[in-house]
Design a protein around this motif. Structure first.
Motif, mmCIF file in Angstrom:
data_model
loop_
_atom_site.group_PDB
_atom_site.id
_atom_site.type_symbol
_atom_site.label_atom_id
_atom_site.label_comp_id
_atom_site.label_asym_id
_atom_site.label_seq_id
_atom_site.Cartn_x
_atom_site.Cartn_y
_atom_site.Cartn_z
ATOM 1 N N MET A 190 31.127 40.521 29.642
ATOM 2 C CA MET A 190 31.216 40.860 31.049
ATOM 3 C C MET A 190 32.321 40.045 31.712
ATOM 4 N N THR A 191 32.966 40.583 32.733
ATOM 5 C CA THR A 191 34.013 39.903 33.471
ATOM 6 C C THR A 191 33.493 39.576 34.858
ATOM 7 N N THR A 192 33.727 38.366 35.309
ATOM 8 C CA THR A 192 33.213 37.957 36.613
ATOM 9 C C THR A 192 34.338 37.443 37.496
ATOM 10 N N THR A 193 34.115 37.468 38.802
ATOM 11 C CA THR A 193 35.009 36.816 39.739
ATOM 12 C C THR A 193 34.267 35.622 40.322
ATOM 13 N N GLN A 194 35.014 34.692 40.905
ATOM 14 C CA GLN A 194 34.391 33.439 41.306
ATOM 15 C C GLN A 194 35.014 32.935 42.596
ATOM 16 N N ALA A 195 34.181 32.508 43.543
ATOM 17 C CA ALA A 195 34.669 31.839 44.741
ATOM 18 C C ALA A 195 35.173 30.449 44.352
ATOM 19 N N PRO A 196 35.964 29.809 45.214
ATOM 20 C CA PRO A 196 36.439 28.450 44.908
ATOM 21 C C PRO A 196 35.263 27.524 44.586
ATOM 22 N N TYR A 197 35.456 26.656 43.601
ATOM 23 C CA TYR A 197 34.390 25.755 43.200
ATOM 24 C C TYR A 197 34.065 24.817 44.366
ATOM 25 N N PRO A 198 32.772 24.502 44.594
ATOM 26 C CA PRO A 198 32.386 23.773 45.816
ATOM 27 C C PRO A 198 32.783 22.304 45.843
ATOM 28 N N ILE A 199 33.348 21.790 44.765
ATOM 29 C CA ILE A 199 33.746 20.378 44.736
ATOM 30 C C ILE A 199 35.249 20.301 44.521
ATOM 31 N N GLY A 200 35.896 19.430 45.257
ATOM 32 C CA GLY A 200 37.311 19.181 45.059
ATOM 33 C C GLY A 200 38.208 20.033 45.936
ATOM 34 N N THR A 201 39.502 19.754 45.836
ATOM 35 C CA THR A 201 40.542 20.487 46.556
ATOM 36 C C THR A 201 41.318 21.325 45.558
ATOM 37 N N PRO A 202 41.415 22.637 45.770
ATOM 38 C CA PRO A 202 42.151 23.479 44.823
ATOM 39 C C PRO A 202 43.549 22.921 44.544
ATOM 40 N N GLY A 203 43.900 22.867 43.265
ATOM 41 C CA GLY A 203 45.210 22.377 42.863
ATOM 42 C C GLY A 203 45.293 20.881 42.677
ATOM 43 N N THR A 204 44.193 20.148 42.934
ATOM 44 C CA THR A 204 44.192 18.680 42.812
ATOM 45 C C THR A 204 43.111 18.245 41.842
ATOM 46 N N ARG A 205 43.490 17.408 40.875
ATOM 47 C CA ARG A 205 42.518 16.916 39.899
ATOM 48 C C ARG A 205 41.457 16.068 40.584
ATOM 49 N N TRP A 206 40.270 16.108 40.026
ATOM 50 C CA TRP A 206 39.189 15.288 40.567
ATOM 51 C C TRP A 206 39.478 13.802 40.385
ATOM 52 N N GLY A 207 39.039 13.028 41.349
ATOM 53 C CA GLY A 207 38.990 11.584 41.226
ATOM 54 C C GLY A 207 37.544 11.129 41.134
ATOM 55 N N ASN A 208 37.331 9.846 41.319
ATOM 56 C CA ASN A 208 35.973 9.306 41.199
ATOM 57 C C ASN A 208 35.015 9.906 42.225
ATOM 58 N N ALA A 209 35.506 10.177 43.414
ATOM 59 C CA ALA A 209 34.632 10.722 44.462
ATOM 60 C C ALA A 209 34.131 12.112 44.089
ATOM 61 N N GLU A 210 35.006 12.920 43.534
ATOM 62 C CA GLU A 210 34.612 14.277 43.145
ATOM 63 C C GLU A 210 33.651 14.252 41.965
ATOM 64 N N VAL A 211 33.898 13.376 41.013
ATOM 65 C CA VAL A 211 32.971 13.249 39.887
ATOM 66 C C VAL A 211 31.600 12.808 40.383
ATOM 67 N N ALA A 212 31.576 11.868 41.313
ATOM 68 C CA ALA A 212 30.304 11.405 41.864
ATOM 69 C C ALA A 212 29.594 12.529 42.607
ATOM 70 N N ALA A 213 30.342 13.354 43.326
ATOM 71 C CA ALA A 213 29.737 14.483 44.036
ATOM 72 C C ALA A 213 29.174 15.503 43.055
ATOM 73 N N TRP A 214 29.911 15.736 41.983
ATOM 74 C CA TRP A 214 29.424 16.649 40.937
ATOM 75 C C TRP A 214 28.150 16.090 40.296
ATOM 76 N N LEU A 215 28.154 14.794 39.971
ATOM 77 C CA LEU A 215 27.002 14.177 39.321
ATOM 78 C C LEU A 215 25.764 14.254 40.214
ATOM 79 N N ALA A 216 25.948 14.114 41.509
ATOM 80 C CA ALA A 216 24.815 14.148 42.436
ATOM 81 C C ALA A 216 24.135 15.515 42.453
ATOM 82 N N ARG A 217 24.839 16.538 42.011
ATOM 83 C CA ARG A 217 24.269 17.891 41.977
ATOM 84 C C ARG A 217 23.431 18.152 40.733
ATOM 85 N N GLN A 218 23.527 17.268 39.736
ATOM 86 C CA GLN A 218 22.856 17.510 38.462
ATOM 87 C C GLN A 218 21.408 17.013 38.512
ATOM 88 N N THR A 219 20.497 17.844 38.060
ATOM 89 C CA THR A 219 19.078 17.492 38.068
ATOM 90 C C THR A 219 18.456 17.761 36.705
#
Length: 317
Positions: free
Chosen positions: A1-30
């Motif tokens: 199947m082929t899907t489309t996707q809205a912008p990912y909710p963490i980070g700024t498009p075109g910019t690699r994640w830094g520590n803050a983005e990784v921490a935000a991603w980690l906080a979402r994991q349960t």
């Protein structure tokens, strides 16, 4: 199947994640399931018949996860070595439970024929959170290299190091899921600051061979065995599966060592990565586990027979 996707909710498009983005991603994991109950409980039932040893321990904050390998009790140095790995990606459920099911149902068949070593859940933190990455937002299956940044990969490499040059066959058990397109590839693009290009999830089982040392007959023997259990993924309209040319029914190739993939950690002449599709309406969870088991058995049987033939000896299977 082929899907489309809205912008990912963490980070700024075109910019690699830094520590803050990784921490935000980690906080979402349960935590969604229990490594202790699902995996360690199953391993415990195997101790009466196999040697079970702790080969490392993951530590993420207050979380600590022991890593276990299951080995043949009648280990003999003159026998070929078979390595089975599962759960390198923690969300790929049948890789874990297929490895355990193989040990429970079929490992005894190879007593006196091969030394078996099975690492059924390489990434327990990710298993509990049903995720591809570890807690540092690192993909263990791109991290099997010297000075690995992933604890999971480094621990498995240390386990394998003493016998890595003597492995005959290595089967690494994986899945390709709909969540690859709905979550994991979009997250990867966001993490790396690149554009997400939607892909197509193949409906069915397929294998990844080593492009540097392909073994087409070996791969087809595994495909033939699995086809009795579940359906094999067809090529897409471009003659590809997940962006790679299909070189034979249900088979693509990657440069395993160059990409830091688990299946490239030994010099085994026979190695493959399995890919089951658990989200198919044509496959059940039981079939997915059974497909992984069938792949392991077929791989070992082919490798043992081929090794015996090359040595001028009678097949041992």
């Amino acid at each position: 199947m082929t899907t489309t996707q809205a912008p990912y909710p963490i980070g700024t498009p075109g910019t690699r994640w830094g520590n803050a983005e990784v921490a935000a991603w980690l906080a979402r994991q349960t935590v969604k399931r229990s490594y202790e109950v699902d995996v360690l409980g199953a391993i415990e039932t195997l101790r009466a018949r196999f040697d079970v040893s702790e080969y490392g321990r993951l530590k993420y904050g207050s979380d600590s996860y022991p890593l276990f390998a299951i080995k043949s009790r009648d280990w003999r140095d003159e026998l070929p070595i078979v390595l089975v790995t599962g759960g390198v990606h923690g969300y790929e459920t049948s890789g874990v439970h297929g490895a355990l099911q193989f040990v429970e149902l079929h490992a005894s068949h190879y007593e006196g024929k091969a030394n078996l070593i099975v690492a059924p859940c390489v990434s327990p933190w990710a298993y509990e959170r049903i995720h591809r990455w570890n807690a540092d937002a690192i993909d263990p299956n791109r991290s099997f290299r010297d000075d690995s940044p992933a604890q999971e990969s480094a621990a498995l490499m240390r386990l394998v190091a003493p016998f890595r040059d003597r492995v005959l066959v290595h089967v690494d058990l994986h899945e390709t899921t709909d969540s690859d397109e709905s979550e994991f590839r979009p997250a990867l693009a966001a993490r790396d600051g690149v554009a997400y290009v939607p892909g197509e999830v193949p409906d069915g089982f397929y294998l990844v061979d080593d492009s540097e040392h392909p073994q087409p007959a070996f791969q087809q023997a595994v495909i033939a065995a699995v086809a009795k259990v579940t359906h094999i993924a067809p090529a897409d309209g471009q003659g590809e599966i997940i962006g790679s040319p299909v070189v034979a029914p249900g088979v693509i190739e990657y440069a395993l060592k160059q990409l830091g993939l688990c299946a490239g950690i030994t010099d085994a002449p026979y190695k493959t990565t399995t890919e089951v599709y658990p989200d198919s309406p044509r496959a059940t969870a039981e079939q997915c586990n059974a497909a992984q088991v069938a792949a392991v058995c077929a791989a070992i049987d082919f490798a043992l027979a081929s090794g015996a033939i090359k040595a001028g000896a009678r097949s041992v299977v």
